[in-house]
Design a protein around this motif. Structure first.
Motif, mmCIF file in Angstrom:
data_model
loop_
_atom_site.group_PDB
_atom_site.id
_atom_site.type_symbol
_atom_site.label_atom_id
_atom_site.label_comp_id
_atom_site.label_asym_id
_atom_site.label_seq_id
_atom_site.Cartn_x
_atom_site.Cartn_y
_atom_site.Cartn_z
ATOM 1 N N LEU A 34 0.837 -1.194 0.000
ATOM 2 C CA LEU A 34 0.000 0.000 0.000
ATOM 3 C C LEU A 34 0.873 1.245 0.000
ATOM 4 C CD1 LEU A 34 -1.031 -2.123 2.550
ATOM 5 C CD2 LEU A 34 -3.095 -0.803 2.114
ATOM 6 N N TYR A 36 0.566 5.297 1.189
ATOM 7 C CA TYR A 36 -0.187 6.275 1.959
ATOM 8 C C TYR A 36 0.429 7.638 1.720
ATOM 9 C CZ TYR A 36 -2.353 2.522 4.733
ATOM 10 O OH TYR A 36 -3.070 1.429 5.149
ATOM 11 N N LYS A 38 0.653 11.589 3.409
ATOM 12 C CA LYS A 38 0.490 12.282 4.690
ATOM 13 C C LYS A 38 0.790 13.771 4.531
ATOM 14 C CE LYS A 38 2.007 12.390 9.481
ATOM 15 N NZ LYS A 38 2.079 13.851 9.445
ATOM 16 N N GLU A 42 -1.603 15.795 10.062
ATOM 17 C CA GLU A 42 -2.692 14.846 9.809
ATOM 18 C C GLU A 42 -2.135 13.430 9.836
ATOM 19 O OE1 GLU A 42 -5.134 17.709 6.655
ATOM 20 O OE2 GLU A 42 -4.730 15.602 6.192
ATOM 21 N N GLY A 43 -3.033 12.444 9.993
ATOM 22 C CA GLY A 43 -2.594 11.066 9.880
ATOM 23 C C GLY A 43 -2.455 10.668 8.421
ATOM 24 N N PRO A 44 -1.689 9.607 8.150
ATOM 25 C CA PRO A 44 -1.583 9.106 6.774
ATOM 26 C C PRO A 44 -2.948 8.688 6.242
ATOM 27 C CG PRO A 44 0.106 8.129 8.187
ATOM 28 C CD PRO A 44 -0.852 8.839 9.089
ATOM 29 N N PHE A 46 -4.838 6.488 2.966
ATOM 30 C CA PHE A 46 -4.596 5.498 1.924
ATOM 31 C C PHE A 46 -4.654 6.135 0.542
ATOM 32 C CE2 PHE A 46 -4.598 1.627 -0.324
ATOM 33 C CZ PHE A 46 -5.602 1.676 -1.283
ATOM 34 N N PHE A 89 4.290 7.263 2.124
ATOM 35 C CA PHE A 89 4.787 6.067 2.805
ATOM 36 C C PHE A 89 4.403 4.826 2.016
ATOM 37 C CE2 PHE A 89 6.278 7.738 6.786
ATOM 38 C CZ PHE A 89 5.520 8.877 7.028
ATOM 39 N N MET A 94 1.850 -4.312 7.602
ATOM 40 C CA MET A 94 1.787 -3.348 8.711
ATOM 41 C C MET A 94 3.106 -2.659 8.987
ATOM 42 S SD MET A 94 -0.435 -5.772 11.203
ATOM 43 C CE MET A 94 0.738 -7.079 10.892
ATOM 44 N N ARG A 95 4.099 -2.851 8.149
ATOM 45 C CA ARG A 95 5.380 -2.183 8.287
ATOM 46 C C ARG A 95 5.458 -1.067 7.262
ATOM 47 N NH1 ARG A 95 4.663 -6.293 11.808
ATOM 48 N NH2 ARG A 95 6.455 -6.396 13.237
ATOM 49 N N PHE A 96 5.950 0.077 7.710
ATOM 50 C CA PHE A 96 6.027 1.249 6.860
ATOM 51 C C PHE A 96 7.481 1.622 6.594
ATOM 52 C CE2 PHE A 96 1.744 3.234 6.613
ATOM 53 C CZ PHE A 96 1.049 2.308 7.360
ATOM 54 N N GLY A 97 7.702 2.166 5.409
ATOM 55 C CA GLY A 97 8.987 2.768 5.132
ATOM 56 C C GLY A 97 9.106 4.098 5.870
ATOM 57 N N ALA A 98 10.269 4.701 5.757
ATOM 58 C CA ALA A 98 10.533 5.951 6.477
ATOM 59 C C ALA A 98 9.852 7.152 5.824
ATOM 60 C CB ALA A 98 12.032 6.195 6.573
ATOM 61 N N TYR B 35 1.134 3.265 16.246
ATOM 62 C CA TYR B 35 2.393 3.566 15.571
ATOM 63 C C TYR B 35 3.045 4.769 16.241
ATOM 64 C CZ TYR B 35 0.982 0.717 11.511
ATOM 65 O OH TYR B 35 0.603 -0.315 10.680
ATOM 66 N N GLY B 42 10.975 6.946 11.073
ATOM 67 C CA GLY B 42 9.740 6.948 10.307
ATOM 68 C C GLY B 42 8.589 6.421 11.146
ATOM 69 N N PHE B 91 0.435 7.589 16.449
ATOM 70 C CA PHE B 91 -0.771 7.410 15.662
ATOM 71 C C PHE B 91 -1.482 6.128 16.068
ATOM 72 C CE2 PHE B 91 -0.548 10.778 12.635
ATOM 73 C CZ PHE B 91 0.799 11.022 12.403
ATOM 74 N N GLN B 102 -5.580 0.744 6.276
ATOM 75 C CA GLN B 102 -5.709 1.235 7.631
ATOM 76 C C GLN B 102 -6.172 2.693 7.600
ATOM 77 O OE1 GLN B 102 -2.291 0.524 10.156
ATOM 78 N NE2 GLN B 102 -1.811 -1.381 9.086
ATOM 79 N N PHE B 104 -6.133 6.075 9.712
ATOM 80 C CA PHE B 104 -5.353 6.656 10.791
ATOM 81 C C PHE B 104 -6.092 7.809 11.470
ATOM 82 C CE2 PHE B 104 -0.998 4.940 10.657
ATOM 83 C CZ PHE B 104 -1.082 4.157 9.520
ATOM 84 N N GLY B 105 -5.827 7.935 12.761
ATOM 85 C CA GLY B 105 -6.252 9.121 13.471
ATOM 86 C C GLY B 105 -5.296 10.277 13.182
#
Lengths: 106, 113
Positions: A34, A36, A38, A42-44, A46, A89, A94-98, B35, B42, B91, B102, B104-105
Motif C-alpha cells: 500500500l 499512503y 500524509k 494529519e494522519g496518513p 490510503f 509512505f 503493517m510495516r512502513f517505510g521511512a 504507531y 519513520g 498514531f 488502515q 489513521f487518526g
C-alpha cells in the motif's frame, strides 16, 4: 530490522512532470502493498495498493508498479500537481517505510 | 463516520511523568494499531490488536510502554515513566481486515521535557 525501505527522503519535481517514488522490501512473503499520503498535522491516508498477483495498478494520475523478483515497487504520479506535495509512505504487512517527502513546484 | 479519534492532540510533560494516549477506532473495525513516528525511524508499528486481544507487541520499545484495549471502541497507550526520547507523534489506526487499508487518526504529538 527495516523490512520496508524508502531510500530517498525527499524528491522535488516541477508541476506537470512525473514523480517517481521508490520502495524496496526484504520479505518475499509480503503479498500486499500500500501507499499512503500524509499532510502535516494529519494522519496518513490510503492512496493506492497492489496485490502480488499483479505488476501494475492504476488509479487516475497514480500508478503503482511491482517488481517481485527485485522486491521493488514504485509509485508514479502523472502529471504532478502542487497539491500532491506531501510525505508518501510505502507499507507492507503493517510495516512502513521511512517516507519520502515530495515537493511539487508550480 | 467520525473516523479514528485520538486524544489528546498535543501533550507536553516532564520526564518521569505518566502519559496516557487514547484512541477510539472506527466502529466495526476489528484491528487496531499503534504507531510512533520519528524523524529517524519513520513510522514504527508498536502493537496491534485483533478483536481487543493484543497480537503482536514486539515493537513496544520497552517495559515503560503498555497498551490496552478494554473494549472494541477504546484503546490506550501508556508510557510510565516518560523520557525525552519518547518525544514523537503517536498514531492510532484501525482496519476491518488484516493487511487491508488502515485508517489513521490525526495523531498525538508528545513532547517530554
Amino acid at each position: 530490522d527495516q523490512q520496508v525501505k524508502q531510500n530517498s527522503p525527499s524528491l522535488s519535481v516541477q508541476e506537470g512532470r512525473i514523480s517517481i517514488l521508490n520502495c524496496d522490501y526484504t520479505n518475499s512473503m509480503f503479498d500486499y502493498f500500500l501507499w499512503y499520503k500524509k499532510y502535516p498535522a494529519e494522519g496518513p491516508t490510503f492512496l493506492i495498493s497492489i496485490s502480488s498477483i499483479k505488476d501494475k495498478n492504476e488509479d487516475g494520475r497514480f500508478t503503482v508498479f511491482l517488481n517481485k523478483s527485485a522486491k521493488h515497487l514504485s509509485l508514479h504520479i502523472v502529471p504532478s500537481q502542487p497539491g500532491d506535495s506531501a510525505v508518501y509512505f510505502c507499507a507492507a504487512n503493517m510495516r512502513f517505510g521511512a517516507g519520502t517527502r515530495l515537493t511539487v513546484k508550480p | 463516520d467520525a473516523g479514528v479519534i485520538q486524544s489528546p492532540r498535543h501533550e507536553v510533560t516532564e520526564m518521569g511523568q505518566e502519559v496516557t494516549l487514547r484512541c477510539k477506532p472506527i466502529s466495526g473495525h476489528d484491528y487496531l494499531f499503534w504507531y510512533r513516528q520519528t524523524m529517524m525511524r519513520g513510522l514504527e508499528l508498536l502493537i496491534y490488536f485483533n478483536n481487543n486481544v493484543p497480537i503482536d507487541d514486539s515493537g513496544m520499545p520497552e517495559d515503560r510502554f503498555s497498551a490496552k484495549m478494554p473494549n472494541a471502541s477504546f484503546s490506550t497507550l501508556k508510557i510510565q515513566p516518560s523520557e525525552p526520547r519518547d518525544s514523537a507523534v503517536y498514531f492510532c489506526a484501525s482496519s476491518s481486515q488484516f493487511e487491508e487499508t488502515q485508517y489513521f487518526g490525526p495523531g498525538t504529538r508528545l513532547l517530554v521535557l
